[in-house]
Design a protein around this motif. Structure first.
Motif, PDB file in Angstrom:
ATOM      1  N   MET A 112       0.756  -1.250  -0.044  1.00 36.50           N
ATOM      2  CA  MET A 112       0.182  -0.124  -0.113  1.00 36.50           C
ATOM      3  C   MET A 112       0.739   1.320   0.027  1.00 36.50           C
ATOM      4  O   MET A 112       1.926   1.185   0.558  1.00 36.50           O
ATOM      5  CB  MET A 112      -0.776   0.010   1.407  1.00 36.50           C
ATOM      6  N   TYR A 113       0.648   2.166  -0.657  1.00 36.31           N
ATOM      7  CA  TYR A 113       1.179   3.496  -0.875  1.00 36.31           C
ATOM      8  C   TYR A 113       1.033   4.271   0.512  1.00 36.31           C
ATOM      9  O   TYR A 113      -0.046   4.338   1.006  1.00 36.31           O
ATOM     10  CB  TYR A 113       0.660   4.307  -1.965  1.00 36.31           C
ATOM     11  N   ASN A 114       2.047   4.820   0.815  1.00 31.39           N
ATOM     12  CA  ASN A 114       2.270   6.032   1.991  1.00 31.39           C
ATOM     13  C   ASN A 114       2.738   7.324   1.541  1.00 31.39           C
ATOM     14  O   ASN A 114       4.003   7.047   1.262  1.00 31.39           O
ATOM     15  CB  ASN A 114       2.790   5.488   3.337  1.00 31.39           C
ATOM     16  N   ALA A 152      -4.719   9.193  -2.310  1.00 28.08           N
ATOM     17  CA  ALA A 152      -3.798   8.519  -2.934  1.00 28.08           C
ATOM     18  C   ALA A 152      -3.608   7.175  -2.595  1.00 28.08           C
ATOM     19  O   ALA A 152      -3.611   6.141  -3.346  1.00 28.08           O
ATOM     20  CB  ALA A 152      -2.351   9.306  -3.009  1.00 28.08           C
ATOM     21  N   ALA A 153      -3.682   6.894  -1.300  1.00 30.00           N
ATOM     22  CA  ALA A 153      -3.766   5.323  -0.876  1.00 30.00           C
ATOM     23  C   ALA A 153      -4.779   4.713  -1.218  1.00 30.00           C
ATOM     24  O   ALA A 153      -4.789   3.653  -1.612  1.00 30.00           O
ATOM     25  CB  ALA A 153      -3.305   5.533   0.502  1.00 30.00           C
ATOM     26  N   PRO A 205      -4.508   1.838  -5.666  1.00 22.52           N
ATOM     27  CA  PRO A 205      -5.016   0.494  -6.566  1.00 22.52           C
ATOM     28  C   PRO A 205      -5.144   0.548  -8.096  1.00 22.52           C
ATOM     29  O   PRO A 205      -5.219  -0.439  -8.811  1.00 22.52           O
ATOM     30  CB  PRO A 205      -6.558   0.458  -5.876  1.00 22.52           C
ATOM     31  N   LEU A 206      -5.434   1.790  -8.573  1.00 25.06           N
ATOM     32  CA  LEU A 206      -5.576   1.789 -10.016  1.00 25.06           C
ATOM     33  C   LEU A 206      -4.181   1.272 -10.513  1.00 25.06           C
ATOM     34  O   LEU A 206      -4.110   0.793 -11.713  1.00 25.06           O
ATOM     35  CB  LEU A 206      -6.010   3.191 -10.391  1.00 25.06           C
ATOM     36  N   ARG A 207      -3.170   1.565 -10.054  1.00 26.53           N
ATOM     37  CA  ARG A 207      -1.780   1.241 -10.441  1.00 26.53           C
ATOM     38  C   ARG A 207      -1.472  -0.309 -10.693  1.00 26.53           C
ATOM     39  O   ARG A 207      -1.109  -0.869 -11.756  1.00 26.53           O
ATOM     40  CB  ARG A 207      -0.602   1.895  -9.635  1.00 26.53           C
ATOM     41  N   ARG A 208      -2.077  -1.241  -9.928  1.00 24.31           N
ATOM     42  CA  ARG A 208      -2.079  -2.535  -9.988  1.00 24.31           C
ATOM     43  C   ARG A 208      -2.896  -2.893 -11.156  1.00 24.31           C
ATOM     44  O   ARG A 208      -2.304  -3.928 -11.826  1.00 24.31           O
ATOM     45  CB  ARG A 208      -3.007  -3.239  -8.515  1.00 24.31           C
ATOM     46  N   VAL A 209      -3.937  -2.281 -11.463  1.00 27.77           N
ATOM     47  CA  VAL A 209      -4.723  -2.883 -12.809  1.00 27.77           C
ATOM     48  C   VAL A 209      -3.758  -2.443 -14.100  1.00 27.77           C
ATOM     49  O   VAL A 209      -3.706  -3.186 -14.805  1.00 27.77           O
ATOM     50  CB  VAL A 209      -6.022  -2.254 -12.814  1.00 27.77           C
ATOM     51  N   GLY A 210      -3.090  -1.440 -13.913  1.00 26.35           N
ATOM     52  CA  GLY A 210      -2.285  -0.850 -15.069  1.00 26.35           C
ATOM     53  C   GLY A 210      -1.123  -1.997 -15.141  1.00 26.35           C
ATOM     54  O   GLY A 210      -1.004  -2.189 -16.134  1.00 26.35           O
ATOM     55  N   ASP A 211      -0.589  -2.379 -14.029  1.00 26.82           N
ATOM     56  CA  ASP A 211       0.552  -3.376 -14.178  1.00 26.82           C
ATOM     57  C   ASP A 211       0.183  -4.785 -14.522  1.00 26.82           C
ATOM     58  O   ASP A 211       0.765  -5.310 -15.075  1.00 26.82           O
ATOM     59  CB  ASP A 211       1.115  -3.573 -12.585  1.00 26.82           C
ATOM     60  N   GLN A 212      -1.149  -5.174 -14.245  1.00 25.48           N
ATOM     61  CA  GLN A 212      -1.665  -6.525 -14.880  1.00 25.48           C
ATOM     62  C   GLN A 212      -2.077  -6.398 -16.041  1.00 25.48           C
ATOM     63  O   GLN A 212      -1.940  -7.211 -16.865  1.00 25.48           O
ATOM     64  CB  GLN A 212      -2.884  -6.896 -13.704  1.00 25.48           C
ATOM     65  N   GLN A 213      -2.591  -5.094 -16.543  1.00 26.98           N
ATOM     66  CA  GLN A 213      -2.960  -5.114 -18.097  1.00 26.98           C
ATOM     67  C   GLN A 213      -2.453  -3.877 -18.654  1.00 26.98           C
ATOM     68  O   GLN A 213      -3.214  -2.794 -18.666  1.00 26.98           O
ATOM     69  CB  GLN A 213      -4.462  -5.042 -17.947  1.00 26.98           C
ATOM     70  N   PRO A 214      -1.124  -3.884 -18.923  1.00 28.87           N
ATOM     71  CA  PRO A 214      -0.548  -2.710 -19.552  1.00 28.87           C
ATOM     72  C   PRO A 214      -1.168  -2.492 -20.946  1.00 28.87           C
ATOM     73  O   PRO A 214      -1.677  -3.073 -21.646  1.00 28.87           O
ATOM     74  CB  PRO A 214       0.873  -3.238 -19.586  1.00 28.87           C
TER      75      PRO A 214
END
Length: 69
Positions: free
Chosen positions: A1-3, A50-51, A56-65
């Motif tokens: 998780m982002y801090n 941000a957290a 969480p949106l970054r994870r989706v982008g990492d999984q489906q670039p």
């Protein structure tokens, strides 16, 4: 998780940029208490956003670039 690095941001805004002092001179902020308490509250809420919402949106982008067609 982002801090978010809130302490670093707080230092830059309050101590380096002296935002409270500078904004206090502007007519739009006359009569308002612009200072470290306000910047702390704003940064804490921005960190939560941000957290909870952006990170969480970054994870989706990492999984489906994105791909070029």
């Amino acid at each position: 998780m982002y801090n978010a690095p809130l302490e670093d941001m707080q230092f830059l805004i309050d101590d380096v940029c002296r935002a409270g002092e500078r904004l206090g001179y502007l007519p739009q902020f006359e009569g308002l208490e612009v200072g470290s308490e306000l910047t702390t509250a704003l940064l804490e809420e921005a960190g939560k956003l941000a957290a909870d919402m952006v990170s969480p949106l970054r994870r989706v982008g990492d999984q489906q670039p994105a791909r070029c067609a």
